[in-house]
Design a protein around this motif. Structure first.
Motif, mmCIF file in Angstrom:
data_model
loop_
_atom_site.group_PDB
_atom_site.id
_atom_site.type_symbol
_atom_site.label_atom_id
_atom_site.label_comp_id
_atom_site.label_asym_id
_atom_site.label_seq_id
_atom_site.Cartn_x
_atom_site.Cartn_y
_atom_site.Cartn_z
ATOM 1 N N ASP A 10 -0.091 -1.211 0.185
ATOM 2 C CA ASP A 10 -0.166 0.384 0.047
ATOM 3 C C ASP A 10 1.157 1.424 0.152
ATOM 4 O OD1 ASP A 10 -2.675 1.510 0.309
ATOM 5 O OD2 ASP A 10 -1.684 1.905 2.316
ATOM 6 N N TRP A 11 1.805 1.280 0.098
ATOM 7 C CA TRP A 11 2.660 2.375 1.108
ATOM 8 C C TRP A 11 3.109 2.549 -0.369
ATOM 9 C CZ3 TRP A 11 6.111 3.501 5.593
ATOM 10 C CH2 TRP A 11 5.811 3.256 7.019
ATOM 11 N N ASN A 18 1.600 8.899 -6.131
ATOM 12 C CA ASN A 18 2.048 10.634 -5.745
ATOM 13 C C ASN A 18 3.039 11.329 -6.593
ATOM 14 O OD1 ASN A 18 3.087 13.163 -3.886
ATOM 15 N ND2 ASN A 18 1.718 11.918 -2.940
ATOM 16 N N PRO A 19 2.786 12.944 -6.831
ATOM 17 C CA PRO A 19 3.044 13.113 -8.120
ATOM 18 C C PRO A 19 4.656 14.010 -7.285
ATOM 19 C CG PRO A 19 1.222 14.556 -7.209
ATOM 20 C CD PRO A 19 0.680 13.263 -6.576
ATOM 21 N N LYS A 20 4.739 14.408 -6.308
ATOM 22 C CA LYS A 20 5.882 14.137 -6.078
ATOM 23 C C LYS A 20 6.925 13.286 -5.659
ATOM 24 C CE LYS A 20 3.394 17.940 -2.650
ATOM 25 N NZ LYS A 20 3.362 19.027 -1.917
ATOM 26 N N PHE A 21 6.984 13.081 -5.988
ATOM 27 C CA PHE A 21 7.701 11.315 -6.038
ATOM 28 C C PHE A 21 7.399 10.948 -7.721
ATOM 29 C CE2 PHE A 21 6.843 10.289 -1.482
ATOM 30 C CZ PHE A 21 7.966 10.246 -0.954
ATOM 31 N N GLN A 22 7.005 12.233 -8.650
ATOM 32 C CA GLN A 22 7.600 11.298 -9.489
ATOM 33 C C GLN A 22 8.883 11.718 -10.753
ATOM 34 O OE1 GLN A 22 4.891 14.986 -11.039
ATOM 35 N NE2 GLN A 22 6.252 15.237 -12.631
ATOM 36 N N TYR A 23 9.900 12.361 -10.031
ATOM 37 C CA TYR A 23 10.586 12.330 -10.746
ATOM 38 C C TYR A 23 12.123 10.837 -9.379
ATOM 39 C CZ TYR A 23 9.631 15.736 -13.399
ATOM 40 O OH TYR A 23 9.007 16.728 -14.099
ATOM 41 N N CYS A 24 10.855 10.510 -9.185
ATOM 42 C CA CYS A 24 12.661 9.790 -8.129
ATOM 43 C C CYS A 24 11.394 7.983 -8.258
ATOM 44 C CB CYS A 24 11.098 9.363 -6.682
ATOM 45 S SG CYS A 24 11.881 11.247 -6.252
ATOM 46 N N ASN A 106 5.657 10.862 7.187
ATOM 47 C CA ASN A 106 6.601 11.231 7.521
ATOM 48 C C ASN A 106 7.631 11.531 6.042
ATOM 49 O OD1 ASN A 106 6.123 9.501 10.455
ATOM 50 N ND2 ASN A 106 5.838 12.172 9.960
ATOM 51 N N ILE A 107 7.027 10.348 5.582
ATOM 52 C CA ILE A 107 8.237 10.291 4.055
ATOM 53 C C ILE A 107 8.191 11.392 3.212
ATOM 54 C CG2 ILE A 107 9.137 8.769 2.088
ATOM 55 C CD1 ILE A 107 7.744 6.180 4.480
ATOM 56 N N PHE A 108 6.547 11.442 3.133
ATOM 57 C CA PHE A 108 5.979 12.229 2.317
ATOM 58 C C PHE A 108 6.773 13.483 2.430
ATOM 59 C CE2 PHE A 108 1.794 10.378 0.879
ATOM 60 C CZ PHE A 108 2.622 9.619 -0.232
#
Length: 194
Positions: A10-11, A18-24, A106-108
């Motif tokens: 799920d994580w 999540n768009p904030k992780f799109q380049y990760c 927290n990771i976000f």
């Protein structure tokens, strides 16, 4: 075991969309491990005298079994040192910590904090610090003014101090989150009916 691994799945699913992780890059190697890489940077390869791609931070999400047979989540965070601050391949090149009480929120938050530091404009950004060439690269190509590592590091003292501040503030954020979450778990235990 199944609730722990499905929670990890799920994580990973929530991180990937999540768009904030799109380049990760996110890599799930098996049911118990997933790796997230933040900040694509160049690292100097001392053996081959060239640069190769790497990441500034690696986050490993794990499902671990303790001595009582209970499964829990552990988050391992490694911050890699820019190679401009390394003398050779034997230099300490990363700092890492394990956390048992981090949440996905927290990771976000950590990711958001990292990108603010990494993409900040100017010479005080993490991105700029990771782009500083290694001293051996400056000496490469017949440079008359050969530098030794100590004098080069002295020149880059301001950037080194900035990197340490960035690193310490990122770990401080995770430490604080972990402590808060541990206290919440302890409070919940106090209210369990016996």
């Amino acid at each position: 075991m199944k609730p722990a691994t499905s929670a990890l799945n799920d994580w990973v699913q929530r991180i990937v969309v999540n768009p904030k992780f799109q380049y990760c890059p996110v890599c799930k190697t098996d049911a118990h491990f997933a790796t997230i890489k933040l900040g694509c940077v160049d690292f100097y390869d001392f053996n081959n005298d060239h640069y190769s791609k790497g990441c500034a931070i690696e986050i490993l999400l794990k499902v671990i079994q303790d001595e009582n047979g209970k499964f829990f989540h552990e988050t391992w965070v490694q911050i890699n040192t820019p190679t401009c601050f390394l003398e050779n391949q034997l230099s300490k090149s990363n700092y890492s910590k394990n956390y048992r009480n981090l949440t996905l929120k927290n990771i976000f938050g950590f990711n958001e904090m990292f990108w603010k530091m990494f993409t900040k404009s100017g010479f005080d950004s993490l991105n700029f610090i990771y782009c500083i060439p290694n001293y051996k690269r400056i000496n490469f190509g017949g440079n008359i003014f050969k530098k030794n590592f100590e004098s080069y590091l002295k020149e880059k003292q301001h950037e080194y101090d900035l990197f340490q501040t960035f690193r310490d503030s990122l770990f401080s954020y995770l430490d604080k989150c972990s402590q808060i979450n541990a206290k919440k778990k302890d409070i919940k235990k106090d209210f369990v009916k016996e």
